[in-house]
Design an enzyme around this catalytic site. Structure first.
Site, mmCIF file in Angstrom:
data_model
loop_
_atom_site.group_PDB
_atom_site.id
_atom_site.type_symbol
_atom_site.label_atom_id
_atom_site.label_comp_id
_atom_site.label_asym_id
_atom_site.label_seq_id
_atom_site.Cartn_x
_atom_site.Cartn_y
_atom_site.Cartn_z
ATOM 1 N N LYS A 161 0.851 -1.186 0.000
ATOM 2 C CA LYS A 161 0.000 0.000 0.000
ATOM 3 C C LYS A 161 0.889 1.239 0.000
ATOM 4 O O LYS A 161 1.702 1.430 0.908
ATOM 5 C CB LYS A 161 -0.920 0.001 1.225
ATOM 6 C CG LYS A 161 -1.810 1.232 1.273
ATOM 7 C CD LYS A 161 -2.857 1.150 2.366
ATOM 8 C CE LYS A 161 -3.667 2.430 2.424
ATOM 9 N NZ LYS A 161 -4.654 2.406 3.507
ATOM 10 N N LYS A 189 -2.251 -1.530 -3.770
ATOM 11 C CA LYS A 189 -3.112 -0.353 -3.716
ATOM 12 C C LYS A 189 -2.299 0.922 -3.737
ATOM 13 O O LYS A 189 -1.330 0.995 -2.991
ATOM 14 C CB LYS A 189 -3.925 -0.427 -2.425
ATOM 15 C CG LYS A 189 -4.797 0.777 -2.173
ATOM 16 C CD LYS A 189 -5.440 0.676 -0.820
ATOM 17 C CE LYS A 189 -6.226 1.959 -0.592
ATOM 18 N NZ LYS A 189 -6.759 2.026 0.734
HETATM 19 C C1 PBG Z 1 -7.147 3.468 5.458
HETATM 20 C C2 PBG Z 1 -7.623 3.433 4.040
HETATM 21 C C3 PBG Z 1 -7.488 4.445 3.087
HETATM 22 C C4 PBG Z 1 -8.088 3.971 1.934
HETATM 23 C C5 PBG Z 1 -8.583 2.712 2.209
HETATM 24 N N1 PBG Z 1 -8.269 2.392 3.516
HETATM 25 C C6 PBG Z 1 -6.937 5.816 3.214
HETATM 26 C C7 PBG Z 1 -5.494 6.012 3.440
HETATM 27 O O1 PBG Z 1 -4.721 5.069 3.547
HETATM 28 O O2 PBG Z 1 -5.100 7.187 3.531
HETATM 29 C C8 PBG Z 1 -8.175 4.718 0.638
HETATM 30 C C9 PBG Z 1 -9.188 4.220 -0.314
HETATM 31 C C10 PBG Z 1 -9.474 5.155 -1.429
HETATM 32 O O3 PBG Z 1 -8.802 6.197 -1.606
HETATM 33 O O4 PBG Z 1 -10.405 4.850 -2.184
HETATM 34 N N2 PBG Z 1 -8.182 3.034 6.329
#
Ligand code: PBG
Length: 352
Positions: A217, A269
């Protein structure tokens, strides 16, 4: 008239790849990559205390749900044959440790119970229901908006405390399992989160609840609209726990570690800007690989389409197809429901 030859010596007529593109039915037959509603996971937001669903301005068509409309959305996902739903909760009360994240009656647990009930009902009536997944992370529940609890670092600055956060994640995962989650999805990028969650679930008697690990991520600008979606209070960024955009090898290492810790599925992601990482993870992973087409990827296509600059349906389909072609088995996308409908039309109706 002489036929031009190719470097192979064979005349051009022997090598005409265009033959397979010549008609729609031919292209349909030889398509290498196909999307199916079951591949898709619909992310859903449920907000405590709402009486009406609230639109998210930067994500046209996406809303913060009330508990009632959340149930409707899960029902619609079931009817469309969508493979899963991923729930995010937005609590009324936030504090330093995110105490609502694992509260028995916290908004996310309430949402999970509803979703599971709707899914179970769909399963009995139609034999088809989405897998219920939940985001296992603290950022929606903390008053500072970080994915973990804070501590004072060696230099006196504020740090996100990895190991103290793990205890919170373990408790959160068990609360989600108790509420009926089929799969928990740790997205906070704390080291060791998958292993700790696996152990906690097993110890609590939830060995059948799966872990979808957000393995690679990245700290991404494409999460922008998500901040609005969850009313985020975050100041600064998440660069001390999410990965730098340029690092591919590190993404593979993260996936390796999560596999060793017992991840049932691994995720990359965002999806669109990381298709190489996705392909590399898909190459090495012995378990299904998910990819998350995030809020900013959604917003960009919606905005361009709203301006008449691109063909919305074609761009949406192409963007998701590209993610599948790169190696994703499971795709999280805010278009899951609409796309499932299009796929159904293409298979059984045929409008395009
Ligand atoms: C954290 C989380 C995020 C997203 C999914 N889970 C935000 C981040 O990491 O800042 C982002 C998903 C998206 O942008 O569609 N709980």
């Amino acid at each position: 008239m002489s036929v031009p030859s190719l470097p192979t010596g064979l005349p051009v007529g022997h090598h005409r790849p265009r033959r397979l593109r010549s008609t729609r039915r031919m292209r349909r037959l030889v398509g290498e990559t196909r999307l199916h509603p079951a591949d898709l996971v619909l992310p859903l937001f449920v907000k405590e205390g709402l009486t009406e669903p609230r639109p998210i301005a930067s994500m046209p068509g996406v809303v913060q749900h009330t508990e009632e409309t959340l149930a409707d959305a899960v029902r619609a996902a079931a009817e469309a044959g969508v493979g899963g739903v991923m729930l995010f909760g937005i609590p009324e009360h936030r504090d330093a440790t995110g105490s609502q994240a694992d509260a028995e009656d916290g908004i996310l647990q309430r949402g999970i119970r509803l979703a599971r009930a709707v899914a179970q009902e769909a399963e009995t009536t139609t034999g088809r229901a989405p897998v219920v997944m939940a985001d296992t992370c603290l950022d929606e529940f903390t008053d500072h908006g970080h994915c973990g609890v804070l501590a004072t670092g060696h230099d006196g600055g504020v740090v996100v405390d990895n190991d103290a956060t793990l205890e919170r994640y373990a408790s959160m995962a068990v609360a989600q399992a108790r509420a009926g989650a089929d799969v928990v999805a740790p997205s906070g990028m704390m080291d060791g989160q998958v292993g700790v969650i696996r152990e906690a679930l097993d110890a609590a008697g939830y060995s059948d609840v799966g872990v979808l690990a957000y393995s690679a991520k990245y700290a991404s600008a494409f999460y922008g609209p998500f901040r609005e979606a969850v009313d985020s209070t975050l100041q600064g960024d998440r660069r001390t726990y999410q990965m730098d955009a340029g690092n591919a090898r590190e993404g593979l290492r993260e996936a390796d570690l999560d596999l060793a810790e017992g991840a049932d599925m691994v995720m990359v992601k965002p999806a669109g800007s990381y298709l190489d990482v996705l392909a590399a993870v898909a190459e090495m992973s012995p378990v299904p690989v998910a990819a998350y087409q995030v809020s900013g990827e959604y917003a960009m296509i919606e905005a361009a389409a709203a301006n008449g600059w691109i063909d919305r349906r074609a761009a949406v389909t192409e963007s998701v197809l590209g993610i599948k072609r790169a190696g994703a088995d499971v795709i999280l996308t805010y278009w899951a429901l609409e796309l499932a409908g299009w796929l159904h039309d293409e298979t059984f109706g045929g409008t395009r």
